[in-house]
Design an enzyme around this catalytic site. Sequence first.
Site, mmCIF file in Angstrom:
data_model
loop_
_atom_site.group_PDB
_atom_site.id
_atom_site.type_symbol
_atom_site.label_atom_id
_atom_site.label_comp_id
_atom_site.label_asym_id
_atom_site.label_seq_id
_atom_site.Cartn_x
_atom_site.Cartn_y
_atom_site.Cartn_z
ATOM 1 N N THR A 16 -4.368 7.582 -10.380
ATOM 2 C CA THR A 16 -3.838 9.118 -10.596
ATOM 3 C C THR A 16 -3.219 9.294 -12.219
ATOM 4 O OG1 THR A 16 -2.645 8.784 -8.042
ATOM 5 C CG2 THR A 16 -2.269 10.192 -9.839
ATOM 6 N N ASP A 60 -10.969 3.417 -6.648
ATOM 7 C CA ASP A 60 -9.677 3.982 -6.001
ATOM 8 C C ASP A 60 -9.022 2.373 -5.870
ATOM 9 O OD1 ASP A 60 -7.377 3.795 -4.031
ATOM 10 O OD2 ASP A 60 -8.299 5.420 -3.745
ATOM 11 N N SER A 61 -7.627 1.984 -6.092
ATOM 12 C CA SER A 61 -7.192 0.463 -6.631
ATOM 13 C C SER A 61 -7.612 0.223 -5.096
ATOM 14 C CB SER A 61 -5.989 1.186 -6.982
ATOM 15 O OG SER A 61 -5.121 1.540 -5.810
ATOM 16 N N SER A 62 -7.503 0.736 -4.077
ATOM 17 C CA SER A 62 -7.298 0.050 -2.508
ATOM 18 C C SER A 62 -8.696 -0.664 -2.997
ATOM 19 C CB SER A 62 -7.498 1.182 -1.828
ATOM 20 O OG SER A 62 -5.929 1.584 -1.977
ATOM 21 N N THR A 92 -2.287 2.343 -8.990
ATOM 22 C CA THR A 92 -0.989 2.399 -8.331
ATOM 23 C C THR A 92 -0.651 0.687 -7.392
ATOM 24 O OG1 THR A 92 0.388 3.097 -7.576
ATOM 25 C CG2 THR A 92 0.182 3.425 -9.673
ATOM 26 N N ASP A 93 -1.188 1.235 -6.646
ATOM 27 C CA ASP A 93 -1.591 -0.085 -5.165
ATOM 28 C C ASP A 93 -2.233 -1.537 -5.340
ATOM 29 O OD1 ASP A 93 -0.789 2.362 -3.759
ATOM 30 O OD2 ASP A 93 -2.972 2.893 -2.564
ATOM 31 N N THR A 280 8.204 -17.378 -0.810
ATOM 32 C CA THR A 280 9.562 -16.021 0.685
ATOM 33 C C THR A 280 8.988 -15.144 0.826
ATOM 34 O OG1 THR A 280 11.915 -16.233 0.765
ATOM 35 C CG2 THR A 280 10.798 -16.252 -1.222
ATOM 36 N N GLN A 281 9.242 -14.398 2.028
ATOM 37 C CA GLN A 281 8.801 -13.306 2.286
ATOM 38 C C GLN A 281 9.881 -12.529 1.425
ATOM 39 O OE1 GLN A 281 9.217 -12.401 6.564
ATOM 40 N NE2 GLN A 281 7.003 -14.079 6.987
ATOM 41 N N CYS A 282 11.288 -12.802 1.137
ATOM 42 C CA CYS A 282 12.448 -11.832 0.112
ATOM 43 C C CYS A 282 11.858 -11.644 -0.527
ATOM 44 C CB CYS A 282 13.752 -13.373 -0.347
ATOM 45 S SG CYS A 282 14.705 -13.943 1.716
#
Length: 351
Positions: A16, A60-62, A92-93, A280-282
Amino acid sequence: MIDTNANILLIYTGGTIGMVENNVTGVLEVFDFAHLTSHMPELQKFKYHINTIVFEPAIDSSDVCPSHWRKLVRIIEDNYAEHDGFVILHGTDTMAYTASALSFMIQNLQKPIVLTGAQLPIGKLRTDAKENLITAMEIAADKDSIGYPVVPEVCIFFQTNLIRGNRSTKINADNFNAFKSYNYPGLGKSGIHIRYDRDKILNPDYEKKVIFHYLMDTNIVILKMFPGITKEVVHAILNTQGVRAVVLETYGSGNAPRYDWFIEALLDAVKRGIIIVNITQCEMGCVEMQRYETGHELLKAGVVSGYDATVEATVTKLMHLLGHKYSREEIIVRMRVPLAGELTRPDERQI
């Protein structure tokens, strides 16, 4: 101390930040970086020597993958001697993945590599692009009182915050505060002045050479735990053809179900030589498998702790280590220690 004669290499990969709106069609188009200073006269006040390289086509960052990381490393290696710092403009992705990958691919980095981007195109009136780019340039050029770079590491600057690249995670798709480092303090913050936390910034060995790495192995899968996950799903992931490593995203401090079939599936994968790294998912916290019985079962099964590393850092670190053909035992050892400040062991954490 700002080096007003600094040589900065600006690399636009896509995203972007590098888009402007065509006044006739209204379509977003890639900004002409050859005329950067004419569109951003603020940069002229720095008196930097700015060279630009633009990816053709813009990515594109994707769509970013290891081949683009290798391209970035090649550009930096080819231009390393002639420049004081590097600014990478990136979507940013996947910026946190790219920043993490570069931190492992460039060993003993001695100059700043600052990734930045924007949530609004550079041509929009309310854009965050200009401030992000200008400040990233200043960080890339900043030197201490004896002439060494202030931030000789891969980092991300976004909306006043300077954070270590391999500690970063994208947290917001709508607001300007897009990135955060949950498990490591920021390296600096911009306001009227840029204030650096020098104690948190990596110190390279200036007596040794910088080493550029290009080998990456992408035979990695992520297994994220959730209540109700089935035996069939776990078996399908752990038996993916060609897989060499698994990033296991568990609950809390590294906990997972104690189902017999689950532990047996992990044991079988480890016996087949697959490396399983537990994170961890945290958003904040550290894996400590000795803490609860559920985590201890994973430890006995041969699962390796990723401590407080992000998923982005864990994935790219595994790609780097697998690509260099280290033995399974060597990779396990290296996953347990920081290579570029990407993790902190529980007994060293201060957050």
